[in-house]
Design a protein around this motif. Structure first.
Motif, mmCIF file in Angstrom:
data_model
loop_
_atom_site.group_PDB
_atom_site.id
_atom_site.type_symbol
_atom_site.label_atom_id
_atom_site.label_comp_id
_atom_site.label_asym_id
_atom_site.label_seq_id
_atom_site.Cartn_x
_atom_site.Cartn_y
_atom_site.Cartn_z
ATOM 1 N N THR A 152 62.351 24.557 -96.247
ATOM 2 C CA THR A 152 63.012 23.390 -95.670
ATOM 3 C C THR A 152 63.766 23.762 -94.399
ATOM 4 O O THR A 152 63.726 23.030 -93.403
ATOM 5 N N ILE A 153 64.433 24.898 -94.421
ATOM 6 C CA ILE A 153 65.156 25.352 -93.227
ATOM 7 C C ILE A 153 64.175 25.651 -92.095
ATOM 8 O O ILE A 153 64.443 25.312 -90.933
ATOM 9 N N VAL A 154 63.022 26.252 -92.407
ATOM 10 C CA VAL A 154 62.011 26.527 -91.367
ATOM 11 C C VAL A 154 61.546 25.216 -90.744
ATOM 12 O O VAL A 154 61.420 25.110 -89.521
ATOM 13 N N TYR A 155 61.305 24.197 -91.575
ATOM 14 C CA TYR A 155 60.896 22.907 -91.018
ATOM 15 C C TYR A 155 61.979 22.332 -90.113
ATOM 16 O O TYR A 155 61.696 21.876 -89.004
ATOM 17 N N MET A 156 63.229 22.348 -90.586
ATOM 18 C CA MET A 156 64.314 21.715 -89.836
ATOM 19 C C MET A 156 64.664 22.475 -88.560
ATOM 20 O O MET A 156 65.068 21.869 -87.574
ATOM 21 N N VAL A 157 64.507 23.793 -88.548
ATOM 22 C CA VAL A 157 64.923 24.598 -87.399
ATOM 23 C C VAL A 157 63.775 24.831 -86.412
ATOM 24 O O VAL A 157 64.017 24.914 -85.204
ATOM 25 N N ASP A 158 62.545 24.898 -86.891
ATOM 26 C CA ASP A 158 61.425 25.226 -86.016
ATOM 27 C C ASP A 158 60.513 24.031 -85.750
ATOM 28 O O ASP A 158 60.252 23.682 -84.600
ATOM 29 N N VAL A 159 60.026 23.383 -86.790
ATOM 30 C CA VAL A 159 59.011 22.344 -86.631
ATOM 31 C C VAL A 159 59.618 21.044 -86.110
ATOM 32 O O VAL A 159 59.106 20.456 -85.152
ATOM 33 N N ARG A 160 60.703 20.594 -86.700
ATOM 34 C CA ARG A 160 61.308 19.320 -86.305
ATOM 35 C C ARG A 160 61.723 19.299 -84.830
ATOM 36 O O ARG A 160 61.414 18.327 -84.131
#
Length: 110
Positions: A73-81
């Motif tokens: 979830t952190i990877v999505y919020m910090v990188d992908v989003r």
């Protein structure tokens, strides 16, 4: 000991809300935005974030699986989003007029 249990339940609730927000955000983004941002596909992120959300509902935060879900979830919020938001239109799904073409509204040749 009850204070620690209350803290852990609040932490678990915060993680559940965080993973739910990431899942909803991923669902609202356009499929082509993921390809344009050179990230994994939309179904990939929906599956990963959906599993993270379900795991956060079932297991306590100190277990192994919720920590993996939190990392995803952190990877999505910090990188992908941020990569999706940096695209024109923010990568969000939009509903235009039925007469809209690829370059804007069609004006009938005027």
């Amino acid at each position: 000991m009850q204070g620690f249990d209350n803290f852990m339940s609040l932490l678990n609730m915060a993680f559940t809300v965080f993973s739910c927000f990431a899942l909803i955000d991923a669902a609202l983004r356009r499929e082509d935005a993921y390809r344009a941002a050179d990230k994994n596909t939309k179904p990939f992120w929906l599956i990963i974030l959906g599993i993270a959300f379900v795991v956060s509902l079932i297991f306590p935060i100190l277990s192994f699986l919720p920590i993996i879900g939190l990392i995803a979830t952190i990877v999505y919020m910090v990188d992908v989003r941020p990569a999706l938001r940096g695209l024109p239109g923010g990568g969000r799904s939009r509903r235009g007029s039925s007469s809209d073409g690829p370059y804007g509204p069609y004006n009938g040749g005027r």
